[in-house]
Design an enzyme around this catalytic site. Structure first.
Site, short mmCIF file in Angstrom:
data_model
loop_
_atom_site.label_atom_id
_atom_site.label_comp_id
_atom_site.label_asym_id
_atom_site.label_seq_id
_atom_site.Cartn_x
_atom_site.Cartn_y
_atom_site.Cartn_z
CD GLN A 137 -5.26 -2.75 -0.02
OE1 GLN A 137 -4.73 -3.35 -0.96
NE2 GLN A 137 -5.70 -3.39 1.05
NE ARG A 191 -13.22 -0.62 6.34
CZ ARG A 191 -13.12 -1.77 5.67
NH1 ARG A 191 -13.78 -2.83 6.09
NH2 ARG A 191 -12.38 -1.85 4.59
CG ASP A 242 -11.07 1.42 4.29
OD1 ASP A 242 -12.16 1.63 4.83
OD2 ASP A 242 -10.56 0.28 4.24
CD1 TRP A 268 -6.35 -0.74 9.19
CD2 TRP A 268 -5.28 1.17 8.74
NE1 TRP A 268 -5.17 -1.06 8.56
CE2 TRP A 268 -4.49 0.09 8.27
CE3 TRP A 268 -4.82 2.47 8.56
CZ2 TRP A 268 -3.26 0.28 7.65
CZ3 TRP A 268 -3.60 2.67 7.93
CH2 TRP A 268 -2.82 1.58 7.48
CB THR A 276 -0.94 0.00 1.22
OG1 THR A 276 -1.81 -1.13 1.14
CG2 THR A 276 -1.78 1.27 1.25
#
Length: 369
Positions: free
Chosen positions: A170, A281, A220, A283, A134
Site C-alpha cells: 500500500q 469491495r 483499492d 473495507w 499505510t
C-alpha cells in the site's frame, strides 16, 4: 513500474492522461440532476497575491512545499495561497489541523508541470526498523480543514518491482482527513491505495470534492470513510497483469453516514483485459462491523475492464451487505446484471453532488462550476 512512469511524467507528461483530452464527460445528465444551483451574483474578482511562492531552483520564497506550509501561522483564520512553480518536489508534505484554509496552486500550464511526490510504502522501514504503515506511506497528508489544491500532480513513486522483499505494498499519494477539502484539475498517481479519503475518526464526517481530476492505480486505489464526490473525473485502472486486475474503490463508510464515495459523470478507463477489474469491495478496517461501505457510480461511462459482476467480497465481508450501487451508467462495462444493484429514481434524487456535500452548513465547493 512507478519509477518508470514518473520519469515519463517528469520528461514531458504522462502519455494518454492529459486532462484536456481524457476527462471530457459523457453526455450531460438530465437537467436538474446532480448539479449545484448557480450562485446568484457570482462574478470574477482579482486574485490576491500568494502568501508564498515555492520554487525548486531557489528563486521563490521557499524551496520546498513543506517549508511554505510550516511558515503559515497556526490558527490561520483567512484563506491563503501557496503558489508552486514548475518542478519536481520530493519528500513528504503534511498540512496539520492547526493550519486550515490553505490553497496549493501549481503555476504550470498543465497539472504535469508541478509534481509533489514521495516513494515509500506500508512495508518500507523507518530508521528505527519499524514499517511506515499505510497511513504513514502518504506522500501528502491533509488534516487542515478547507484545504484546496489546483493544477498539480501528487504521486507515490514506490517501485513494486524493485522491492520484491516488501509485501505490504500500500503506497498512498494523498491522505485526506479534513473536512471541506477540494481538488481542482489534480492528478493522483500510484498503484495500490493511491487516494485515501478518510476522516479524523470513525463516525466523523469529512467531505471532499474532486473536480476534473485524474486518479490512477490498481488495488483499492480510492478508499476510506470520507464523504467524497468525484465530478467529471477520469478514474484509470492500471493493468497489473493479474486476475483479478484490481478494485477501483474500497469504501469504509461509517454506518451512520448515508453518503460515502460518489462518482458523477466520470470516465472509468483501463488498459486491462475485459472483465478483470471490479468497481469495488467493502473495507472493514480493524474488522469494524460499523464500516458499511458506500459507493455510488452514476451518469458515468464505464470501460470494458469491468465485467457483469462488478463488486467483490473483501475477505469474509460480503459485498452484498455493503451499500454499493449504480445509476444511468453507459459504456461497454455498464452491463445490465442482477449482480449490479441500481438506484431507483427516488434514491438517485437523494444522491446528487449537492445532497452528498451539503451537510448541516450548506457547503458548496468553490471550484464547483
Amino acid at each position: 513500474m512507478r519509477r518508470r512512469r514518473f520519469l515519463e511524467l517528469a520528461g514531458g507528461g504522462l502519455a494518454g492522461t492529459a486532462l484536456t483530452a481524457t476527462v471530457a464527460p459523457p453526455a450531460p445528465a438530465a437537467a436538474g440532476r446532480g448539479r449545484f444551483p448557480a450562485a446568484a451574483g457570482r462574478g470574477r474578482s482579482r486574485a490576491a497575491p500568494p502568501f508564498a511562492v515555492v520554487a525548486a531552483d531557489g528563486t521563490g520564497d521557499f524551496a520546498t512545499v513543506q517549508a511554505a506550509v510550516d511558515a503559515v501561522p497556526a490558527g490561520n483564520a483567512a484563506p491563503l495561497t501557496i503558489a508552486v512553480r514548475p518542478g519536481t518536489y520530493l519528500g513528504q508534505v503534511v498540512v496539520p489541523s492547526s493550519k486550515p484554509l490553505i490553497t496549493l496552486t501549481g503555476l504550470g500550464a498543465t497539472p504535469d508541470a508541478v509534481v509533489i511526490a514521495d516513494d515509500r510504502a506500508n512495508g518500507t522501514l523507518k530508521a528505527d526498523g519499524t514499517p511506515w504503515g499505510t497511513t504513514g506511506s502518504a506522500s501528502v497528508t491533509v488534516d487542515g480543514a478547507g484545504f484546496r489544491a489546483r493544477n498539480l500532480t501528487f504521486a507515490n513513486l514506490f517501485d513494486e518491482a524493485a522491492h520484491p522483499e516488501i509485501t505490504s505494498r500500500q503506497a498512498v499519494a494523498v491522505l485526506t482527513r479534513a473536512d471541506r477539502v477540494e481538488f481542482d484539475r489534480v492528478k493522483f498517481l500510484g498503484n495500490q491505495d493511491t487516494l485515501y479519503t478518510n476522516s479524523s475518526a470513525a463516525g466523523v464526517v469529512a467531505r471532499a470534492y474532486f473536480r476534473e481530476c485524474y486518479v490512477e492505480g490498481d488495488v483499492d486505489f480510492i478508499f476510506g470513510r470520507a464523504t467524497a464526490v468525484f465530478d467529471r473525473c477520469r478514474i484509470h485502472s492500471l493493468d497489473r497483469h493479474s486476475t483479478p486486475n484490481g478494485y477501483v474503490t474500497a469504501p469504509s463508510t461509517d454506518v451512520a453516514n448515508p453518503h460515502g464515495l460518489l462518482f458523477h459523470r466520470c470516465m472509468l478507463t483501463s488498459d486491462a483485459p475485459a472483465g478483470t477489474v471490479f468497481l469495488g469491495r467493502p473495507w472493514h478496517p480493524g474488522n469494524d462491523p460499523d464500516a458499511i461501505g458506500r459507493t455510488v457510480i452514476r451518469d458515468s461511462w464505464i470501460g470494458a475492464h469491468v465485467g457483469a459482476t462488478a463488486w467483490s467480497d473483501f475477505g469474509t465481508w460480503p459485498w452484498r451487505e455493503a451499500r454499493l450501487a449504480e445509476y444511468h451508467n453507459r459504456g461497454p462495462g455498464a452491463i445490465p446484471s442482477p449482480e449490479r444493484p441500481q438506484l431507483t429514481d427516488a434514491q438517485a434524487a437523494a444522491n446528487t453532488m449537492a445532497a452528498v456535500l451539503r451537510g448541516a452548513d450548506g457547503w458548496r465547493p468553490q471550484s464547483c462550476k
